[in-house]
Each structure stands twice: as C-alpha cells, then as structure tokens.
Design a protein around this motif. Sequence first.
Motif, PDB file in Angstrom:
ATOM      1  N   GLN A   8     -42.399 -10.629  19.979  1.00 52.19           N
ATOM      2  CA  GLN A   8     -42.303 -11.780  20.903  1.00 52.19           C
ATOM      3  C   GLN A   8     -42.003 -13.010  20.151  1.00 52.19           C
ATOM      4  OE1 GLN A   8     -45.827 -11.590  23.016  1.00 52.19           O
ATOM      5  NE2 GLN A   8     -45.309  -9.454  24.202  1.00 52.19           N
ATOM      6  N   THR A   9     -42.140 -13.113  18.679  1.00 53.02           N
ATOM      7  CA  THR A   9     -41.996 -14.208  18.186  1.00 53.02           C
ATOM      8  C   THR A   9     -41.352 -13.968  16.856  1.00 53.02           C
ATOM      9  OG1 THR A   9     -44.150 -14.374  16.997  1.00 53.02           O
ATOM     10  CG2 THR A   9     -43.936 -15.554  19.420  1.00 53.02           C
ATOM     11  N   LEU A  10     -40.678 -14.983  16.055  1.00 54.70           N
ATOM     12  CA  LEU A  10     -40.254 -14.441  14.561  1.00 54.70           C
ATOM     13  C   LEU A  10     -41.198 -14.135  13.675  1.00 54.70           C
ATOM     14  CD1 LEU A  10     -37.291 -17.297  14.508  1.00 54.70           C
ATOM     15  CD2 LEU A  10     -36.977 -14.686  14.772  1.00 54.70           C
ATOM     16  N   LEU A  11     -42.487 -14.578  13.930  1.00 55.10           N
ATOM     17  CA  LEU A  11     -43.675 -14.346  13.025  1.00 55.10           C
ATOM     18  C   LEU A  11     -43.576 -12.648  12.998  1.00 55.10           C
ATOM     19  CD1 LEU A  11     -45.681 -15.923  11.396  1.00 55.10           C
ATOM     20  CD2 LEU A  11     -47.270 -15.419  13.404  1.00 55.10           C
ATOM     21  N   ALA A  12     -43.421 -11.895  14.151  1.00 50.81           N
ATOM     22  CA  ALA A  12     -43.599 -10.364  13.892  1.00 50.81           C
ATOM     23  C   ALA A  12     -42.778  -9.724  13.186  1.00 50.81           C
ATOM     24  CB  ALA A  12     -43.287  -9.820  15.128  1.00 50.81           C
ATOM     25  N   PRO A  13     -41.264 -10.075  13.212  1.00 53.26           N
ATOM     26  CA  PRO A  13     -40.422  -9.305  12.123  1.00 53.26           C
ATOM     27  C   PRO A  13     -40.931  -9.783  10.549  1.00 53.26           C
ATOM     28  CG  PRO A  13     -39.188 -10.889  13.330  1.00 53.26           C
ATOM     29  CD  PRO A  13     -40.630 -10.905  13.969  1.00 53.26           C
ATOM     30  N   ILE A  14     -41.241 -11.179  10.265  1.00 50.23           N
ATOM     31  CA  ILE A  14     -41.469 -11.471   8.874  1.00 50.23           C
ATOM     32  C   ILE A  14     -42.651 -10.833   8.451  1.00 50.23           C
ATOM     33  CG2 ILE A  14     -42.575 -13.327   7.706  1.00 50.23           C
ATOM     34  CD1 ILE A  14     -41.085 -15.415   9.633  1.00 50.23           C
ATOM     35  N   VAL A  15     -43.591 -10.325   9.202  1.00 48.21           N
ATOM     36  CA  VAL A  15     -44.904  -9.805   8.896  1.00 48.21           C
ATOM     37  C   VAL A  15     -44.451  -8.136   8.541  1.00 48.21           C
ATOM     38  CG1 VAL A  15     -47.033  -8.645   9.698  1.00 48.21           C
ATOM     39  CG2 VAL A  15     -46.608 -10.935  10.002  1.00 48.21           C
ATOM     40  N   GLN A  16     -43.325  -7.513   9.433  1.00 43.28           N
ATOM     41  CA  GLN A  16     -42.925  -6.294   9.315  1.00 43.28           C
ATOM     42  C   GLN A  16     -42.155  -6.081   7.823  1.00 43.28           C
ATOM     43  OE1 GLN A  16     -39.617  -4.825  11.614  1.00 43.28           O
ATOM     44  NE2 GLN A  16     -40.798  -3.119  12.215  1.00 43.28           N
ATOM     45  N   ILE A  17     -41.432  -7.268   7.644  1.00 40.31           N
ATOM     46  CA  ILE A  17     -40.429  -7.269   6.667  1.00 40.31           C
ATOM     47  C   ILE A  17     -41.396  -7.144   5.238  1.00 40.31           C
ATOM     48  CG2 ILE A  17     -38.747  -8.719   5.305  1.00 40.31           C
ATOM     49  CD1 ILE A  17     -37.942  -9.602   8.134  1.00 40.31           C
ATOM     50  N   CYS A  18     -42.285  -8.188   5.183  1.00 43.71           N
ATOM     51  CA  CYS A  18     -43.083  -8.683   4.037  1.00 43.71           C
ATOM     52  C   CYS A  18     -43.950  -7.456   3.784  1.00 43.71           C
ATOM     53  CB  CYS A  18     -43.873  -9.750   4.162  1.00 43.71           C
ATOM     54  SG  CYS A  18     -42.779 -11.293   4.109  1.00 43.71           S
ATOM     55  N   ASP A  19     -44.424  -6.604   4.774  1.00 40.45           N
ATOM     56  CA  ASP A  19     -45.355  -5.405   4.509  1.00 40.45           C
ATOM     57  C   ASP A  19     -44.647  -4.470   3.887  1.00 40.45           C
ATOM     58  OD1 ASP A  19     -47.431  -3.556   5.070  1.00 40.45           O
ATOM     59  OD2 ASP A  19     -46.198  -2.730   6.744  1.00 40.45           O
ATOM     60  N   ALA A  20     -43.285  -4.244   4.433  1.00 42.46           N
ATOM     61  CA  ALA A  20     -42.238  -3.170   3.867  1.00 42.46           C
ATOM     62  C   ALA A  20     -42.092  -3.604   2.345  1.00 42.46           C
ATOM     63  CB  ALA A  20     -40.848  -3.310   4.459  1.00 42.46           C
ATOM     64  N   ILE A  21     -41.801  -5.004   2.039  1.00 40.92           N
ATOM     65  CA  ILE A  21     -41.507  -5.305   0.685  1.00 40.92           C
ATOM     66  C   ILE A  21     -42.420  -5.080  -0.410  1.00 40.92           C
ATOM     67  CG2 ILE A  21     -40.961  -7.304  -0.714  1.00 40.92           C
ATOM     68  CD1 ILE A  21     -39.123  -8.563   1.643  1.00 40.92           C
ATOM     69  N   SER A  22     -43.991  -5.453   0.042  1.00 42.81           N
ATOM     70  CA  SER A  22     -44.943  -5.297  -0.559  1.00 42.81           C
ATOM     71  C   SER A  22     -45.093  -3.782  -0.746  1.00 42.81           C
ATOM     72  CB  SER A  22     -46.018  -5.765   0.044  1.00 42.81           C
ATOM     73  OG  SER A  22     -47.447  -5.394  -0.699  1.00 42.81           O
ATOM     74  N   GLY A  23     -45.011  -3.075  -0.067  1.00 45.29           N
ATOM     75  CA  GLY A  23     -45.185  -1.485   0.005  1.00 45.29           C
ATOM     76  C   GLY A  23     -43.989  -0.751  -0.941  1.00 45.29           C
ATOM     77  N   ALA A  24     -42.716  -1.177  -0.910  1.00 45.63           N
ATOM     78  CA  ALA A  24     -41.651  -0.605  -1.573  1.00 45.63           C
ATOM     79  C   ALA A  24     -41.232  -1.196  -2.618  1.00 45.63           C
ATOM     80  CB  ALA A  24     -40.546  -0.775  -0.499  1.00 45.63           C
ATOM     81  N   ARG A  25     -41.934  -2.318  -3.180  1.00 51.80           N
ATOM     82  CA  ARG A  25     -41.691  -2.833  -4.573  1.00 51.80           C
ATOM     83  C   ARG A  25     -41.909  -1.946  -5.879  1.00 51.80           C
ATOM     84  NH1 ARG A  25     -45.971  -4.011  -7.332  1.00 51.80           N
ATOM     85  NH2 ARG A  25     -47.853  -4.681  -6.339  1.00 51.80           N
ATOM     86  N   PRO A  26     -41.357  -1.958  -6.775  1.00 55.47           N
ATOM     87  CA  PRO A  26     -41.322  -0.880  -8.006  1.00 55.47           C
ATOM     88  C   PRO A  26     -42.686  -0.811  -8.329  1.00 55.47           C
ATOM     89  CG  PRO A  26     -39.279  -1.764  -8.236  1.00 55.47           C
ATOM     90  CD  PRO A  26     -40.139  -2.539  -7.149  1.00 55.47           C
TER      91      PRO A  26
END
Length: 511
Positions: A404-422
């Motif tokens: 519903q807000t731009l805050l939601a995709p930011i959290v989704q992206i950062c969660d994926a970045i943190s989990g996918a980093r080498p």
Amino acid sequence: MIVTIIAAVAGLIVGAICGYLIFRYVATGKFNELIETANKEAEVIKEKKLLEVKEKFLNKKAELEKEVQQRNQKIQQSENRLKQRELSLNQRQDEVNRRKQEVEQMQTRVDNEKRVLQTRQEELTQMQQKEREKLEELSGLSAEEAKTRLVESLKDEARTDAASYINEIMDEAKLNANAQAKKIVIQTIQRVATETAIENSVSVFHIDNDEVKGRIIGREGRNIRALEAAAGVEIVVDDTPEAIVISAFDPIRREVCRLALHQLVADGRIHPARIEEVVAKVKKQLENEIIETGKRTTIDLGIHGLHPELIRIIGKMKYRSSYGQNLLQHARETANLCAVMASELGLNPKKAKRAGLLHDIGKVPDEETEMPHALYGAKIAEKFKEKPDICNAIGAHHDEIEMQTLLAPIVQICDAISGARPGARREIVEAYIKRLNDLEAIAMSYPGVTKTYAIQAGRELRVIVGADKMDDKDTEALSGEIATKIQNEMTYPGQVKITVIRETRSVAYAK
C-alpha cells in the motif's frame, strides 16, 4: 392305617351334623324367605343395570350426532371453497382468452406496420440512390473517390490531435518523472535478489575429557534424562571425542541446555535435583538477557517507542537462525539498508528502519501458528499499536498481501539484499540443484507441458504449455495442481510461484 380310619370317621360325623342343621333350617321355613329376598334384590340390580345401559347409549348417540354434524359442516365448507375456486378459475380463463385475443390483434397490427416499414425502406433506398447519383453528377466525383478524400482528411486531423496529445503526455511525464523514477528503481532492484538456505537445529557442547561425559550421563543415564526433560531437548552422546551434541528445533532450548551444562560441569555437582535447579535459573537469566539484547538493539539503531513485548521478540531473534543466517543480525542489516534506501528516495528513514527491524518478528512466535511469518508478524505489530504503514510493510514483504505504500517494497528489497549477499546464507550445492531439478520434473510430469524453467533460485517456476493441447481454463487448473503437488512432495524455503504460459506463435519468412 389308624389315622385314615379316624379321618374317615370324623368326616362322617361332620356330614351328619351338617345334614341335620340344613334339615332344621328348611323345616323352620327360613329357606323360602331367603330365596324370595334374593329374587327381589336381583330385580333391583337388573333395573339399575338397564338404566345405566340406556344412559350410556343416549350419551353415545348424542356424541355421534354431534360428530356427524361437525363433519357435515366441514364438508359444506369444502364445497363452498371448491365453488369459489371454480368461479376464480372461470374468471382467469376468461381473462386469458381476452388477453389472447388482444395479443392476436396486436400481432396483426405489428405485421401491418412491418409491411408499411418495409415499403418505406425501399422507397428511402431508392431516394438515397437518386440523391447519390445527383451528388456525383454535381461534384464530378464517384462515391469511392469522395470516401478516400474524407479518410485522408480524417487521418491528417488525427495526426495533429495525436501530436498534441503526445506533447501533453510528455509534459505530464516530466512533472512526474521523480516519482516514476523511484518506482522504476524499486521494481528493478526487486528482480535481483533471492534467498535460499538450510537451517541449523543442533548445538555442540565441548568438554575437556570423556570422564566428564560419563558424569553428565549419570548412573543408568538418569542425569542425561533429567537434563533432556528439564530443557526440552535431545542430547546425543556418541563416540565423538570431547563433544556432546544438543538437538532441538527451538534455539532457545538449545541455548538453555548449553548454558546449564556449562554451569553444571564448572560446579561439578551433577544430579537430577541440581540439574532442575540450574535449568530453571538459566531460563530466568536467558529471559533477562533476551530483553537486554532487544533494548541494546533498539538503542543502537536509534529506534524509540517500541512496545516492551516487541523489544522482547527482537531479543529472541538472537537465538534464531534463518537459513543459516542469524536472524537478529539479518534484521539489523535490513533495517540499516532500509534507512539508506529510504534516504536516497526521499522517504522517511526512521520509519523504514523501524519496518526493516520488525519485518521478521513473525519467525519467533511464542505460540505455534499456521500463518505465514510475514502475516503473523503484521498481526503482532498491529496488536502492539504499530502504525498501519509499518504493519503493511511487514505483512507484504513476501507478497502475501498487497503493498500500500513505498515503504513495503523497500523492506522487501532490503530483506532480499541482506539474505542474498555473498556469505550471508548457505545451502549445499547438490541439494540446491536437486531441488531445482525436482521442481522442473514435477511440472514436466503433466501432459501438455512442453518446457519448464526454475528461476529466481527456485522461488519461481515457469511452465510453458502447448496452445493446441489445452485451453485457458486448463492452464488455470494446471497451475493449481502443480502448486499442490509441490507443496505435498517437496521441502523448500519461503514460497514457490508457479506461472503457466500458453502462447501461439506464427512464423513467416520474407525472401
């Protein structure tokens, strides 16, 4: 024999006495009076019975007459109702006949009007033809030539309007370029991250020598059984030198057991009563440490105003690993990434950091639940009075609910970045490849499927079917069947999105 004789003599004597008494009674005349009295009483009784019978007969007759009268009344009422229905039916029949006649008359009028309209249509067509011939004669152009000129004129006008409309769209796009750029950046980053791993469920407690291992086991295993019961874990004591394996799915239980073993070995007193005492003490210490860990985390990140229960849940993350990555460390990293990205996009970094820290609180529930961790985390946040945009960002970071807000995709992206980093998470390569092959094999087992692709590190399965082998409804049913089969037969992290593609391709070559 003597008794029989005496009895016979006694009977003869009694019979003689009775006969004598009857003779005297008859002789005196009392016997006749008795008979006369009995006859009179019999007559009286007879008359009473006759009267009773007559009375019952009359009562019964009256009841029957009353019942017959009631039945006659009911029959009369039924006859009246039947007469009324018959009258009503006759009226309805008359009405139907009348309407039928009206319909027939109306149909006749319609037919007449159709014939008149057809005649007029023919006259109108002839008039139009004559007018067209006159116009062609006056203009010197045929109908096709006039039509072509009109189309060209409309094309020129449409091109002018289209150019004007495009200029307006470009001006509006320039005004909204900043917001559109933010959305494009976010959507682009969403496509680059994946998260797959396995999770630890054992801890290893190191000891100095095997003598200590024997003391931990105790006589006939009583100490180790008491420790397992008190801590809620399974302790594996094998031939591995200087090590004991603590197994449990709950990391807090494993930590309680590890700390309790450390204190028991250091103290030297190991027996069931002491084990229960130490385990209870360690549980209380660990609960306090969890709260302190949550407080230190919020202070380090500069997040204020959290409910005490949320602080305790954040502290519990320290003892929970997500696919081999410490959950608290992952939450801190996600919070910092959210703050940086929100600042770059011109959004509120404090809100983003708060949502990033809380996004995985559904993974450490105090009670078992069937809900996905994202939805359960949003429910917990809402329960403890977090703002709606924070709750939505928590619940939507795995696409279980709408963002519903731009805050939601930011959290989704950062969660994926943190989990996918080498180096963040780990998974055995052979198990990962086998999981992808199993996904593709399950989809290929269905008739009509031509190709399958496992993408996004196994988080999405693309299934291509032949357009001539199934229709659109079959593709919808196929996606649901594949999802059900994967859910029942495989173990995988997160969720798998199944996309069924049905397309028709037509190829031609220009030579």
